[in-house]
Design an enzyme around this catalytic site. Structure first.
Site, short mmCIF file in Angstrom:
data_model
loop_
_atom_site.label_atom_id
_atom_site.label_comp_id
_atom_site.label_asym_id
_atom_site.label_seq_id
_atom_site.Cartn_x
_atom_site.Cartn_y
_atom_site.Cartn_z
N ARG A 195 -18.68 -5.99 -1.39
CA ARG A 195 -18.52 -5.08 -0.25
C ARG A 195 -19.88 -4.74 0.39
O ARG A 195 -19.97 -4.61 1.62
CB ARG A 195 -17.76 -3.83 -0.68
CG ARG A 195 -16.26 -4.11 -0.79
CD ARG A 195 -15.52 -2.97 -1.42
NE ARG A 195 -14.06 -3.11 -1.28
CZ ARG A 195 -13.18 -2.44 -2.02
NH1 ARG A 195 -13.59 -1.59 -2.94
NH2 ARG A 195 -11.88 -2.63 -1.83
N THR A 222 -15.39 1.51 -2.65
CA THR A 222 -14.48 1.37 -1.51
C THR A 222 -15.25 1.44 -0.19
O THR A 222 -14.99 0.67 0.73
CB THR A 222 -13.42 2.50 -1.54
OG1 THR A 222 -12.79 2.50 -2.82
CG2 THR A 222 -12.39 2.32 -0.46
N ARG A 230 -13.76 -4.94 -10.24
CA ARG A 230 -14.10 -3.74 -9.45
C ARG A 230 -15.63 -3.57 -9.38
O ARG A 230 -16.17 -3.15 -8.36
CB ARG A 230 -13.45 -2.48 -10.06
CG ARG A 230 -11.92 -2.49 -10.09
CD ARG A 230 -11.27 -2.18 -8.78
NE ARG A 230 -11.55 -0.87 -8.28
CZ ARG A 230 -10.87 -0.31 -7.27
NH1 ARG A 230 -9.86 -0.97 -6.67
NH2 ARG A 230 -11.18 0.87 -6.84
N PHE A 252 -4.95 7.68 6.81
CA PHE A 252 -5.40 6.37 7.28
C PHE A 252 -4.36 5.27 7.08
O PHE A 252 -4.63 4.10 7.33
CB PHE A 252 -6.72 5.98 6.59
CG PHE A 252 -6.64 5.95 5.08
CD1 PHE A 252 -6.08 4.87 4.41
CD2 PHE A 252 -7.11 7.02 4.33
CE1 PHE A 252 -6.00 4.84 3.02
CE2 PHE A 252 -7.03 7.01 2.94
CZ PHE A 252 -6.47 5.92 2.29
N TYR A 294 0.82 -1.22 0.00
CA TYR A 294 0.00 0.00 0.00
C TYR A 294 0.86 1.27 0.00
O TYR A 294 0.38 2.33 0.42
CB TYR A 294 -0.97 -0.01 1.19
CG TYR A 294 -2.18 -0.90 0.96
CD1 TYR A 294 -3.15 -0.57 0.01
CD2 TYR A 294 -2.37 -2.07 1.69
CE1 TYR A 294 -4.26 -1.37 -0.21
CE2 TYR A 294 -3.49 -2.88 1.47
CZ TYR A 294 -4.43 -2.52 0.52
OH TYR A 294 -5.55 -3.31 0.30
N HIS A 344 -9.90 -6.71 -1.67
CA HIS A 344 -9.10 -5.82 -2.51
C HIS A 344 -9.30 -6.22 -3.96
O HIS A 344 -9.43 -7.41 -4.26
CB HIS A 344 -7.62 -5.95 -2.15
CG HIS A 344 -6.70 -5.36 -3.19
ND1 HIS A 344 -6.46 -4.01 -3.26
CD2 HIS A 344 -6.02 -5.93 -4.21
CE1 HIS A 344 -5.64 -3.78 -4.29
NE2 HIS A 344 -5.36 -4.94 -4.88
N GLU A 379 0.96 -6.57 -8.46
CA GLU A 379 0.43 -7.15 -7.22
C GLU A 379 0.43 -8.68 -7.27
O GLU A 379 0.72 -9.34 -6.28
CB GLU A 379 -0.98 -6.62 -6.97
CG GLU A 379 -0.98 -5.13 -6.65
CD GLU A 379 -2.37 -4.50 -6.66
OE1 GLU A 379 -2.45 -3.28 -6.44
OE2 GLU A 379 -3.37 -5.21 -6.86
#
Ligand code: ATP
Ligand code: MG
Length: 139
Positions: A104, A93, A87, A59, A51, A117, A128
């Site tokens: 989510r 998010t 996505r 945050f 990250y 993620h 990634e």
């Protein structure tokens, strides 16, 4: 192949809450093929590196603490248009803003602890994926 792979993690909150199976079911039902997968835990160093793009955000400390507090499931997924379609499947998010039926919306509690993620570009999907998997672990 460019464009047909993305990278995901089932985050510590979703693992703690027993949602691994339900989330994998949503992913495969949506037409994604799992080409690599492992159950693992991020070290502090891993999470900070993964990250790093958010290191200046307020945050960041909370995010690193959260992502390292328990095991995760990491996976590489294959489907046409994988990054964008995944996505869409996981939703916004912030789960409060995520569309009905998204992962989510179904499984996340907050913007900080948001269950999964999903890579945000083909380039990051490749970075990634190779962060977590050696070439011989991808099928
Ligand atoms: P991810 O990269 O995990 O798929 P994302 O791309 O939807 O999520 P990013 O903007 O990349 O969102 O943020 C990375 C992660 O940082 C989020 O998934 C969330 O866990 C955390 N995060 C983002 N914004 C906030 C915030 N305002 N407060 C707390 N945590 C946040
Ligand atoms: Mg992101």
């Amino acid at each position: 192949m460019t464009g047909n792979r993305t990278f995901t993690m089932i985050k510590p909150d979703a693992v703690e809450n027993g949602h691994i199976g339900a989330i994998l079911e949503k992913i495969t039902a949506a037409g994604f093929k799992i080409v690599a997968m492992k159950y693992t835990q991020l070290s502090l160093r891993d999470a900070k590196a993964f990250y790093a793009v958010h290191s200046e955000r307020p945050f960041f400390g909370e995010l690193v603490e959260f992502m390292t507090r328990g095991p995760i499931v990491a996976a590489i997924l294959e489907k046409d248009n994988a990054v964008e379609d995944f996505r869409a499947l996981i939703g916004a998010t912030n789960p409060a803003e995520a569309a009905e039926g998204t992962i989510r919306k179904l499984f996340a509690a907050s913007i900080g602890e948001n269950a999964v993620h999903g890579s945000d570009s083909d380039e990051n999907a490749a970075i990634e994926g190779s962060f977590h998997f050696a070439g011989r672990e991808v099928y």
